[in-house]
Design a protein around this motif. Structure first.
Motif, PDB file in Angstrom:
ATOM      1  N   GLY A  53      -1.945   7.683  -0.709  1.00  0.00           N
ATOM      2  CA  GLY A  53      -3.319   7.264  -0.904  1.00  0.00           C
ATOM      3  C   GLY A  53      -4.273   8.258  -0.267  1.00  0.00           C
ATOM      4  N   ARG A  54      -5.297   7.721   0.365  1.00  0.00           N
ATOM      5  CA  ARG A  54      -6.284   8.598   0.992  1.00  0.00           C
ATOM      6  C   ARG A  54      -6.399   8.294   2.483  1.00  0.00           C
ATOM      7  NH1 ARG A  54     -11.671   8.624  -2.610  1.00  0.00           N
ATOM      8  NH2 ARG A  54     -12.281  10.157  -1.040  1.00  0.00           N
ATOM      9  N   THR A  55      -7.003   9.218   3.185  1.00  0.00           N
ATOM     10  CA  THR A  55      -7.383   9.017   4.578  1.00  0.00           C
ATOM     11  C   THR A  55      -8.900   8.865   4.629  1.00  0.00           C
ATOM     12  OG1 THR A  55      -7.503  11.417   4.910  1.00  0.00           O
ATOM     13  CG2 THR A  55      -5.426  10.333   5.452  1.00  0.00           C
ATOM     14  N   VAL A  56      -9.398   8.190   5.664  1.00  0.00           N
ATOM     15  CA  VAL A  56     -10.839   7.978   5.799  1.00  0.00           C
ATOM     16  C   VAL A  56     -11.533   9.338   5.869  1.00  0.00           C
ATOM     17  CG1 VAL A  56     -12.657   7.020   7.266  1.00  0.00           C
ATOM     18  CG2 VAL A  56     -10.527   5.748   6.904  1.00  0.00           C
ATOM     19  N   ASP A  57     -12.540   9.518   5.031  1.00  0.00           N
ATOM     20  CA  ASP A  57     -13.305  10.771   4.944  1.00  0.00           C
ATOM     21  C   ASP A  57     -12.450  11.945   4.457  1.00  0.00           C
ATOM     22  OD1 ASP A  57     -15.532   9.406   6.019  1.00  0.00           O
ATOM     23  OD2 ASP A  57     -14.846   9.818   8.067  1.00  0.00           O
ATOM     24  N   ASP A  58     -11.250  11.653   3.910  1.00  0.00           N
ATOM     25  CA  ASP A  58     -10.336  12.698   3.436  1.00  0.00           C
ATOM     26  C   ASP A  58     -10.021  13.711   4.533  1.00  0.00           C
ATOM     27  OD1 ASP A  58     -10.083  11.656   0.822  1.00  0.00           O
ATOM     28  OD2 ASP A  58     -11.991  12.563   0.263  1.00  0.00           O
ATOM     29  N   ILE A  59      -9.794  13.175   5.747  1.00  0.00           N
ATOM     30  CA  ILE A  59      -9.519  14.004   6.920  1.00  0.00           C
ATOM     31  C   ILE A  59      -8.363  13.391   7.693  1.00  0.00           C
ATOM     32  CG2 ILE A  59     -10.418  14.603   9.231  1.00  0.00           C
ATOM     33  CD1 ILE A  59     -13.171  14.932   7.921  1.00  0.00           C
ATOM     34  N   LEU A 176      -8.005   3.111   0.098  1.00  0.00           N
ATOM     35  CA  LEU A 176      -7.679   2.802   1.490  1.00  0.00           C
ATOM     36  C   LEU A 176      -7.142   1.376   1.554  1.00  0.00           C
ATOM     37  CD1 LEU A 176     -10.895   4.212   3.237  1.00  0.00           C
ATOM     38  CD2 LEU A 176      -8.655   5.333   3.077  1.00  0.00           C
ATOM     39  N   LEU A 177      -6.318   1.093   2.565  1.00  0.00           N
ATOM     40  CA  LEU A 177      -5.729  -0.229   2.730  1.00  0.00           C
ATOM     41  C   LEU A 177      -6.759  -1.174   3.339  1.00  0.00           C
ATOM     42  CD1 LEU A 177      -3.010  -1.770   2.423  1.00  0.00           C
ATOM     43  CD2 LEU A 177      -2.555  -1.191   4.817  1.00  0.00           C
ATOM     44  N   LEU A 178      -7.067  -2.247   2.622  1.00  0.00           N
ATOM     45  CA  LEU A 178      -8.058  -3.214   3.096  1.00  0.00           C
ATOM     46  C   LEU A 178      -7.462  -4.156   4.138  1.00  0.00           C
ATOM     47  CD1 LEU A 178      -9.722  -4.119  -0.324  1.00  0.00           C
ATOM     48  CD2 LEU A 178     -10.591  -2.557   1.424  1.00  0.00           C
ATOM     49  N   LYS A 179      -8.326  -4.708   4.969  1.00  0.00           N
ATOM     50  CA  LYS A 179      -7.871  -5.641   5.993  1.00  0.00           C
ATOM     51  C   LYS A 179      -7.479  -6.984   5.388  1.00  0.00           C
ATOM     52  CE  LYS A 179     -10.855  -3.531   9.501  1.00  0.00           C
ATOM     53  NZ  LYS A 179     -12.034  -3.727  10.395  1.00  0.00           N
ATOM     54  N   GLU A 180      -8.178  -7.386   4.315  1.00  0.00           N
ATOM     55  CA  GLU A 180      -7.909  -8.685   3.702  1.00  0.00           C
ATOM     56  C   GLU A 180      -6.674  -8.617   2.813  1.00  0.00           C
ATOM     57  OE1 GLU A 180     -10.698  -6.951   3.178  1.00  0.00           O
ATOM     58  OE2 GLU A 180     -12.126  -7.902   4.544  1.00  0.00           O
ATOM     59  N   SER A 181      -5.852  -9.639   2.878  1.00  0.00           N
ATOM     60  CA  SER A 181      -4.691  -9.736   1.994  1.00  0.00           C
ATOM     61  C   SER A 181      -5.040 -10.626   0.802  1.00  0.00           C
ATOM     62  CB  SER A 181      -3.487 -10.304   2.747  1.00  0.00           C
ATOM     63  OG  SER A 181      -3.778 -11.593   3.256  1.00  0.00           O
ATOM     64  N   ALA A 182      -4.103 -10.741  -0.138  1.00  0.00           N
ATOM     65  CA  ALA A 182      -4.277 -11.597  -1.307  1.00  0.00           C
ATOM     66  C   ALA A 182      -3.042 -12.460  -1.465  1.00  0.00           C
ATOM     67  CB  ALA A 182      -4.505 -10.744  -2.563  1.00  0.00           C
ATOM     68  N   PRO A 248       7.578   3.213  -4.758  1.00  0.00           N
ATOM     69  CA  PRO A 248       8.154   2.999  -3.426  1.00  0.00           C
ATOM     70  C   PRO A 248       7.380   3.821  -2.392  1.00  0.00           C
ATOM     71  CG  PRO A 248       9.821   3.685  -5.041  1.00  0.00           C
ATOM     72  CD  PRO A 248       8.487   3.979  -5.628  1.00  0.00           C
ATOM     73  N   TRP A 249       7.007   3.189  -1.290  1.00  0.00           N
ATOM     74  CA  TRP A 249       6.238   3.852  -0.237  1.00  0.00           C
ATOM     75  C   TRP A 249       6.981   3.759   1.091  1.00  0.00           C
ATOM     76  CZ3 TRP A 249       0.577   1.549  -0.529  1.00  0.00           C
ATOM     77  CH2 TRP A 249      -0.047   1.989  -1.709  1.00  0.00           C
ATOM     78  N   TYR A 250       7.012   4.876   1.835  1.00  0.00           N
ATOM     79  CA  TYR A 250       7.276   4.829   3.273  1.00  0.00           C
ATOM     80  C   TYR A 250       5.992   5.311   3.920  1.00  0.00           C
ATOM     81  CZ  TYR A 250       9.782   4.445   7.600  1.00  0.00           C
ATOM     82  OH  TYR A 250      10.191   4.009   8.858  1.00  0.00           O
ATOM     83  N   GLY A 251       5.188   4.330   4.351  1.00  0.00           N
ATOM     84  CA  GLY A 251       3.830   4.589   4.793  1.00  0.00           C
ATOM     85  C   GLY A 251       2.866   3.891   3.858  1.00  0.00           C
ATOM     86  N   THR A 252       1.593   3.949   4.188  1.00  0.00           N
ATOM     87  CA  THR A 252       0.543   3.359   3.359  1.00  0.00           C
ATOM     88  C   THR A 252      -0.681   4.272   3.422  1.00  0.00           C
ATOM     89  OG1 THR A 252      -0.528   2.106   5.146  1.00  0.00           O
ATOM     90  CG2 THR A 252       1.288   1.009   3.965  1.00  0.00           C
ATOM     91  N   PRO A 253      -1.663   4.037   2.531  1.00  0.00           N
ATOM     92  CA  PRO A 253      -2.959   4.689   2.745  1.00  0.00           C
ATOM     93  C   PRO A 253      -3.521   4.309   4.111  1.00  0.00           C
ATOM     94  CG  PRO A 253      -2.847   3.700   0.562  1.00  0.00           C
ATOM     95  CD  PRO A 253      -1.638   3.216   1.312  1.00  0.00           C
ATOM     96  N   SER A 254      -4.452   5.094   4.596  1.00  0.00           N
ATOM     97  CA  SER A 254      -5.067   4.758   5.879  1.00  0.00           C
ATOM     98  C   SER A 254      -5.763   3.414   5.795  1.00  0.00           C
ATOM     99  CB  SER A 254      -6.093   5.827   6.268  1.00  0.00           C
ATOM    100  OG  SER A 254      -5.461   7.024   6.644  1.00  0.00           O
ATOM    101  N   PRO A 255      -5.648   2.578   6.815  1.00  0.00           N
ATOM    102  CA  PRO A 255      -6.440   1.344   6.838  1.00  0.00           C
ATOM    103  C   PRO A 255      -7.933   1.680   6.846  1.00  0.00           C
ATOM    104  CG  PRO A 255      -4.700   1.307   8.510  1.00  0.00           C
ATOM    105  CD  PRO A 255      -4.768   2.710   7.992  1.00  0.00           C
ATOM    106  N   GLU A 256      -8.732   0.861   6.180  1.00  0.00           N
ATOM    107  CA  GLU A 256     -10.170   1.113   6.156  1.00  0.00           C
ATOM    108  C   GLU A 256     -10.697   1.192   7.589  1.00  0.00           C
ATOM    109  OE1 GLU A 256     -12.486  -2.048   4.516  1.00  0.00           O
ATOM    110  OE2 GLU A 256     -11.133  -3.612   5.232  1.00  0.00           O
ATOM    111  N   GLY A 257     -11.515   2.190   7.842  1.00  0.00           N
ATOM    112  CA  GLY A 257     -12.109   2.366   9.160  1.00  0.00           C
ATOM    113  C   GLY A 257     -11.252   3.135  10.150  1.00  0.00           C
ATOM    114  N   PHE A 258     -10.002   3.492   9.775  1.00  0.00           N
ATOM    115  CA  PHE A 258      -9.118   4.176  10.733  1.00  0.00           C
ATOM    116  C   PHE A 258      -9.511   5.650  10.846  1.00  0.00           C
ATOM    117  CE2 PHE A 258      -5.406   6.738  11.771  1.00  0.00           C
ATOM    118  CZ  PHE A 258      -4.973   6.126  12.937  1.00  0.00           C
TER     119      PHE A 258
END
Length: 286
Positions: A53-59, A176-182, A248-258
């Motif tokens: 996925g992405r990192t916050v601010d692509d950094i 980015l990975l959101l804090k809220e689940s579904a 399949p993922w080992y890891g996730t996008p950065s959590p929002e705000g990280f």
């Protein structure tokens, strides 16, 4: 860039050296299993490394310094060297270089191997830390499988085991990975797929109990994707496209705000100097 074709009496596989990406998987009956990079989504089966996925601010941040990082990492856009090949096997390798170190300040070796056996393809990624400091990272696979008639064909995804009551969510724009689940869309071990399944974006099954899923379609052979070393599975499709991504993922996008150090990002691996870790998956045509 070169394209290699692997064959046995049951299936054929095409892999290009750019990104070590599978661009075709066909059964002897002639059914193409891989999305052919249409305008709705311009890729086939990209490898995600060293981020998903992405990192916050692509950094990313390492020891107080900032480094630019592209979505899903750089491996998918780099040329791999050929290590070995035969009629039914292929090994490719990506080594860190001046370009990768501008984005990811670590010494590494990423070796990708393909093998055909019957109606199954086996893929393995070996990630080695060739530097002198601990190396954090993530690795995932983003294959898009053909789903002919997705607008009218009710297909299903059968999980190996029952999963938890909630799933993760991604910001559809920032990835980015959101804090809220579904709430999980599964009924028992079954996900019924339709064009409306992804109206709210990708479905992120985090901390899975299952290590395989079966994709059952009305058109073409069923297929089973197995991923023994991976923690998560994301299911997604591009709008109006005859495809389904099983990632399949080992890891996730950065959590929002990280905005912390890369080494502190949750879910990823951390390799000590000279250490190596292997990640494998397979696709079986049934």
């Amino acid at each position: 860039m070169s394209v290699f074709t692997l064959r046995n009496p049951d299936i054929s596989l095409q892999v290009r050296t750019l990104g070590a990406e599978i661009i075709s998987l066909r059964s002897t009956e002639g059914h193409e299993q891989i999305w052919q990079a249409g305008p709705e989504w311009p890729r086939h089966t990209p490898l995600m490394f060293p981020v998903i996925g992405r990192t916050v601010d692509d950094i990313i941040r390492h020891k107080g310094r900032e480094y630019p990082m592209t979505q899903h990492g750089f491996a998918r856009d780099h040329e791999f060297e050929v290590v070995d090949s035969s009629d039914s096997t292929l090994t490719l390798r990506l080594q860190d270089n001046s370009q990768t170190r501008q984005m990811y300040p670590f010494s590494f070796q990423l070796t990708t191997s393909y093998r055909l056996e019957g109606r199954t393809i086996y893929v393995r990624h070996d990630v080695a830390n060739t530097g002198e400091t601990d190396m954090p990272g993530s690795l995932g696979w983003h294959p898009a499988f053909m789903w002919p008639g997705h607008q009218g064909d009710t297909a299903v995804l059968e999980f190996e085991r029952e999963e938890g009551p909630t799933i993760g969510r991604l910001d559809p724009t920032k990835v980015l990975l959101l804090k809220e689940s579904a709430t999980t869309p599964l009924s028992g071990k079954t996900l019924t797929l339709s064009a409306d399944t992804f109206s709210s974006g990708a479905l992120c099954f985090l901390n899975l109990n299952s290590r395989s899923v079966a994709f059952r379609r009305a058109s073409g052979p069923n297929l089973t994707v197995s991923f023994p070393e991976f923690q998560h599975l994301t299911v997604w499709k591009a709008a109006n496209a005859d495809m389904l991504c099983l990632e399949p993922w080992y890891g996730t996008p950065s959590p929002e705000g990280f905005r912390g150090e890369l080494a502190d990002k949750p879910y990823q691996f951390l390799l000590s100097p000279s250490a190596q870790r292997s990640f494998s998956y397979s696709v079986a045509l049934n």
